[in-house]
Design an enzyme around this catalytic site. Structure first.
Site, short mmCIF file in Angstrom:
data_model
loop_
_atom_site.label_atom_id
_atom_site.label_comp_id
_atom_site.label_asym_id
_atom_site.label_seq_id
_atom_site.Cartn_x
_atom_site.Cartn_y
_atom_site.Cartn_z
CB CYS A 59 -3.22 -4.23 2.55
SG CYS A 59 -3.64 -5.75 1.49
CG ASP B 75 5.45 4.67 -8.12
OD1 ASP B 75 5.31 3.39 -8.35
OD2 ASP B 75 6.39 4.83 -7.45
CG HIS C 221 -3.11 -9.09 -0.46
ND1 HIS C 221 -2.13 -8.13 -0.37
CD2 HIS C 221 -2.53 -10.41 -0.58
CE1 HIS C 221 -1.00 -8.94 -0.41
NE2 HIS C 221 -1.08 -10.08 -0.48
CG ASN D 193 7.48 -4.50 -13.11
OD1 ASN D 193 7.53 -4.49 -14.23
ND2 ASN D 193 7.65 -3.36 -12.33
N GLY E 88 10.59 -7.75 -11.69
CA GLY E 88 10.96 -6.56 -11.25
C GLY E 88 9.79 -6.24 -10.20
CG HIS F 235 -1.68 -5.39 -3.06
ND1 HIS F 235 -2.52 -5.61 -1.75
CD2 HIS F 235 -2.64 -5.24 -4.02
CE1 HIS F 235 -3.69 -5.00 -2.10
NE2 HIS F 235 -3.95 -4.74 -3.35
CG HIS G 129 1.45 -3.12 -8.37
ND1 HIS G 129 2.06 -4.00 -7.53
CD2 HIS G 129 2.60 -2.31 -9.07
CE1 HIS G 129 3.17 -4.08 -7.75
NE2 HIS G 129 3.74 -2.93 -8.43
CG HIS H 51 4.08 0.17 -12.53
ND1 HIS H 51 4.67 0.68 -11.79
CD2 HIS H 51 4.07 -1.21 -12.32
CE1 HIS H 51 5.21 0.09 -10.90
NE2 HIS H 51 5.03 -1.17 -11.23
#
Ligand code: AMP
Ligand code: ZN
Length: 109
Positions: A6, A29, A45, A84, A90, A95, A97, A99
């Site tokens: 956020c 990342d 969020h 994850n 993991g 929040h 996301h 990958h």
């Protein structure tokens, strides 16, 4: 709310943004695990996939299409989209996301 993503969305913490629209942001990342390691993050969020609701289904689809677009832009033949879920899964940042990971970087971005 003490949420690092956020804060990135609000511009309070720097990040290397590679995509930004009214609903979604994507940034590199900070600790990449592949040549390409981008996080696709909703501006809303939502803690995790566990907290995804019916109302979020369009947003979740847009996140996937954003991952596809970023991969296409980078000419990636192959890549992984990893989510994850929960500490045991993991997840360290609470929040949501995705990958986007690939070692198939022909064009360094
Ligand atoms: P996860 O383990 O799925 O919750 O992934 C969280 C990811 O966020 C990790 O890959 C971290 O390297 C990454 N991360 C944490 N803080 C930052 C930051 N300030 N900017 C960019 N990425 C971050
Ligand atoms: Zn957040």
């Amino acid at each position: 709310m003490d949420c690092i993503f956020c804060k990135i969305i609000k511009g309070e913490i720097p990040a290397t943004k590679v995509y930004d629209n009214e609903k979604i942001v994507a940034f590199n990342d900070i600790n990449p695990k592949a040549n390409i390691h981008i996080l696709i993050v909703p501006k809303k969020h939502i803690e995790s996939i566990k907290h995804l609701e019916e109302i979020d289904k369009e947003l979740a689809g847009e996140m996937l299409l954003t991952a596809q677009k970023l991969a296409k832009e980078r000419n990636l033949e192959g890549y992984k989209i990893v989510i994850n879920v929960g500490r045991e899964g993991g997840q360290l940042v609470d929040h949501l996301h995705f990958h986007l990971l690939s070692s198939d970087a022909k064009t360094p971005v």
